[in-house]
Structures are given as C-alpha cells and as structure tokens.
Design a protein around this motif. Structure first.
Motif, PDB file in Angstrom:
ATOM      1  N   LEU A  63     -47.034 -85.787  -2.225  1.00  0.00           N
ATOM      2  CA  LEU A  63     -47.294 -87.077  -1.578  1.00  0.00           C
ATOM      3  C   LEU A  63     -46.679 -88.208  -2.389  1.00  0.00           C
ATOM      4  O   LEU A  63     -46.083 -89.135  -1.810  1.00  0.00           O
ATOM      5  N   TYR A  64     -46.803 -88.154  -3.710  1.00  0.00           N
ATOM      6  CA  TYR A  64     -46.196 -89.180  -4.556  1.00  0.00           C
ATOM      7  C   TYR A  64     -44.686 -89.218  -4.361  1.00  0.00           C
ATOM      8  O   TYR A  64     -44.079 -90.304  -4.286  1.00  0.00           O
ATOM      9  N   LYS A  65     -44.074 -88.046  -4.275  1.00  0.00           N
ATOM     10  CA  LYS A  65     -42.625 -87.977  -4.132  1.00  0.00           C
ATOM     11  C   LYS A  65     -42.187 -88.522  -2.783  1.00  0.00           C
ATOM     12  O   LYS A  65     -41.176 -89.233  -2.691  1.00  0.00           O
ATOM     13  N   GLU A  66     -42.919 -88.197  -1.717  1.00  0.00           N
ATOM     14  CA  GLU A  66     -42.562 -88.659  -0.372  1.00  0.00           C
ATOM     15  C   GLU A  66     -42.677 -90.173  -0.239  1.00  0.00           C
ATOM     16  O   GLU A  66     -41.901 -90.800   0.481  1.00  0.00           O
ATOM     17  N   THR A  67     -43.648 -90.750  -0.912  1.00  0.00           N
ATOM     18  CA  THR A  67     -43.878 -92.200  -0.813  1.00  0.00           C
ATOM     19  C   THR A  67     -43.185 -92.984  -1.914  1.00  0.00           C
ATOM     20  O   THR A  67     -43.301 -94.211  -1.974  1.00  0.00           O
ATOM     21  N   GLY A  68     -42.461 -92.296  -2.810  1.00  0.00           N
ATOM     22  CA  GLY A  68     -41.768 -92.986  -3.895  1.00  0.00           C
ATOM     23  C   GLY A  68     -42.712 -93.641  -4.868  1.00  0.00           C
ATOM     24  O   GLY A  68     -42.452 -94.761  -5.342  1.00  0.00           O
ATOM     25  N   ARG A 121     -53.410 -76.216  -6.056  1.00  0.00           N
ATOM     26  CA  ARG A 121     -52.843 -76.645  -4.770  1.00  0.00           C
ATOM     27  C   ARG A 121     -53.017 -78.153  -4.577  1.00  0.00           C
ATOM     28  O   ARG A 121     -52.124 -78.832  -4.059  1.00  0.00           O
ATOM     29  N   LEU A 122     -54.161 -78.676  -5.027  1.00  0.00           N
ATOM     30  CA  LEU A 122     -54.394 -80.117  -4.928  1.00  0.00           C
ATOM     31  C   LEU A 122     -53.359 -80.891  -5.741  1.00  0.00           C
ATOM     32  O   LEU A 122     -52.814 -81.901  -5.273  1.00  0.00           O
ATOM     33  N   ALA A 123     -53.064 -80.409  -6.957  1.00  0.00           N
ATOM     34  CA  ALA A 123     -52.068 -81.079  -7.789  1.00  0.00           C
ATOM     35  C   ALA A 123     -50.684 -81.021  -7.149  1.00  0.00           C
ATOM     36  O   ALA A 123     -49.944 -82.023  -7.162  1.00  0.00           O
ATOM     37  N   GLN A 124     -50.344 -79.871  -6.556  1.00  0.00           N
ATOM     38  CA  GLN A 124     -49.046 -79.742  -5.902  1.00  0.00           C
ATOM     39  C   GLN A 124     -48.914 -80.685  -4.703  1.00  0.00           C
ATOM     40  O   GLN A 124     -47.893 -81.359  -4.543  1.00  0.00           O
ATOM     41  N   GLU A 125     -49.940 -80.722  -3.864  1.00  0.00           N
ATOM     42  CA  GLU A 125     -49.891 -81.576  -2.675  1.00  0.00           C
ATOM     43  C   GLU A 125     -49.905 -83.055  -3.052  1.00  0.00           C
ATOM     44  O   GLU A 125     -49.254 -83.879  -2.396  1.00  0.00           O
ATOM     45  N   THR A 126     -50.639 -83.389  -4.109  1.00  0.00           N
ATOM     46  CA  THR A 126     -50.686 -84.788  -4.550  1.00  0.00           C
ATOM     47  C   THR A 126     -49.330 -85.230  -5.077  1.00  0.00           C
ATOM     48  O   THR A 126     -48.850 -86.331  -4.757  1.00  0.00           O
TER      49      THR A 126
END
Length: 335
Positions: free
Chosen positions: A99-104, A91-96
């Motif tokens: 976050l990377y995708k949302e912030t580009g 779950r940590l890897a998915q959420e991280t």
C-alpha cells in the motif's frame, strides 16, 4: 578503529569545507558592520548558515509534507488491512508495504530532514570545538579559527562553551539553559502543531499516530538531555532551525492543509469569508461606479380648461344681438 576514523573523515571533511565557506562568507560581510572578533558577528554568521541550509532543504521538506499527508489519508485502508490480516503479521507487513508503494508513501519521510541535518550539526560542533583549541577546519585560517573559538557574546560569554563545561560561569549556564529550553519547546510545539491541526480523526489512532506521539515526547527529551553538552554556537544553530521548521510548517498547514483536518475546515471557513467579503466589495464598487442616469424632465401638466365667466342677462342679450347682426352681414356678402 582506524577504519571508522577514516570513514568519518571521508564524510565530515567535505562538510567542514561547505560549512566553513558559508560561515566565513557571512562573517566577511558582517565584519564590515560589527567587530569581526565579537561573538555577535559569529553568532549571526551561524544564523545565516542555518538559513542557507534550511532553504536548501525546502524540496525535501515538501516531499516530507506530501508523504506525511499520504500517511494520514491512507490510515482507513491501513486499518482495513489490520482487521483483515491481523492474525498474520508477515502478510500484514507485506500488504502494508505494498500500500505504501502504490500510494508513494514513505513512513520514515518525517525523519529525513532531521537525519540529513545531523551530519551538518556534528560538523559545526566539531568546527567550533576545534576552533576553540586553535585547530582550523575547512577554509578557516588560523586567525579566523582563533576569532571563532574565542568569540564572546556581550563581551563575556564564550560561544564555544557548553552548559557542562561552563566552570561555574553563570552567564554561560544561563544562556545555554535558555537556548536548551527554546530548542526543546520549539521541537515540541512543531510536532504538536502537526498533530492537533493537520491530522484527520482517522489518523489519530493506529501505528502512525503512535509514531507521532512518540516523536512528540521523545525528541524534546533527547534534545534537552543532549543540549547541555552542545556549545552555545551549536544551540543557536539548532534553535534557529527549529524556528524555521515551525514557521514553515505553519505556512503549509494554513495554506495547504490535509483534507478532513481541523486546519482544512479552518481554511474553508476563511475562503468562504473572503469570498463573501470580496463579493460584497464588488457589489459596492459596481454600485458606486455605475453612471448616474439623468432624470427625465417632468412631463408638463395639462393646462386647466378655463371656465367661462358668468354674464349678466343684459350682457347675454347684447352678445346675442351682436352675433345676429354679424350673421346677417355675412349672409349679405355671400349674396
């Protein structure tokens, strides 16, 4: 095995042509000033090739800087995710990644310039190596390949030789050692400059910081170990590329630092000093350029009233008599 050879040839052949076109172009220009057979002409052509390639990679470098800055700025959010989902690695890897995708943000963007340069690096390596054996690549003619493969710096240091195959040639070993040290030092200083000046305190801990620290020490060691097997011409290419990277990064950090970093605080201080100096210069200029007001002439001083002279008694009697006589005369005329 033939399959991988064909794939390698499919990838490298276009690079041979691109590199040789730029290299020969610089050599034709420099050959009008320097001896075309000299190592100086070919080394400077390699430096010109490096500058052209690095200039072409500037857009990628800008993207790398933006991604690196985003990585620094989202570190507090990454730490929050680690506290929240530390017990669940998936779950940590998915959420991280979300976050990377949302912030580009691309966590591997810092490696892109190196990864893209590696094929060019190996193509130049093969170009020099094959030229030293009389095998032209790209648009190199047989004569140019002989010149390139046999070029010597200072008339005695072949640029196709390496530290390992110097055959006891002290000049080759000394120059190769200097270039390997320069290549290693510039790699280390560039990475250290990024970590010490353009990383906020929050980014100095966590996975991203560990990645940067690993690159800080691993990359110089890799280049130092591998550098002794590189031809001197290739060492000139890589050292010049590192110097470009260090200067380019210094310019970006100085003029567009990440918020919350020592470089950002230093830029704010410079801006305040510049603004204060500019304000002082503007005030001084306005004072010096203002028209001098004409002074009004001083107001005339009031004339002092003259005091009557003191008269003697005889003079007072005489003047009194004269006034009386004048009065009687004037009265007679009125009648």
């Amino acid at each position: 095995m033939d399959f991988f050879t064909d794939i390698g040839g499919f990838v490298m052949t276009p690079l041979y042509y691109v590199i040789s076109v730029i290299l020969v172009g610089f050599h034709n220009v420099l050959g009008r000033v320097l001896d075309p057979n000299s190592g100086a002409a070919w080394v400077l052509s390699i430096v010109g090739l490096t500058l052209v390639i690095r200039a072409a990679l500037i857009p990628l470098f800008v993207k790398q800087i933006k991604s690196s800055r985003n990585m620094q700025l989202i570190q507090p959010k990454v730490k929050e995710l680690q506290k929240k989902y530390g017990h669940d690695r998936e779950r940590l890897a998915q959420e991280t990644m979300k976050l990377y995708k949302e912030t580009g943000t691309n966590p591997f963007a810092s490696c892109l310039p190196i990864l893209l340069q590696m094929p060019i690096f190996f193509a130049l390596f093969r170009l020099i190596d094959q030229a030293s054996h009389g095998n032209p690549r790209g648009i190199l003619t047989g004569e140019q390949a002989d010149q390139f493969g046999g070029a010597e710096l200072f008339g005695r240091i072949p640029i196709a030789n390496t530290f390992l195959n110097a055959d006891g040639h002290l000049g080759v070993m000394a120059l190769a050692a200097v270039l390997v040290v320069a290549m290693t030092a510039t790699t280390f200083l560039t990475q250290r400059q990024l970590m010490s000046k353009n990383m906020p305190a929050d980014a100095l801990s966590g996975p991203y910081a560990q990645q940067q620290k690993m690159l800080l020490y691993v990359l110089p060691v890799v280049f130092a170990v591998g550098g002794i097997a590189f031809p001197i011409g290739v060492l000139f290419y890589w050292t010049t590329s590192n110097l470009w990277t260090m200067g380019q990064q210094f310019y970006v950090i100085r003029n567009n630092p990440a918020p919350g970093t020592p470089a950002f605080a230093a830029k704010q201080e410079r801006d305040r000093t510049k603004a204060a100096r500019k304000g002082g210069d503007a005030a001084a200029e306005s004072t010096s350029s203002a028209p001098v007001e004409e002074q009004a002439p001083p107001a005339p001083r009031p004339s002092q009233r003259q005091q009557p002279r003191k008269q003697t008694r005889q003079q007072r009697k005489s003047s009194g008599g004269q006034r009386a006589a004048g009065g009687s005369t004037e009265g007679g005329k009125k009648k």
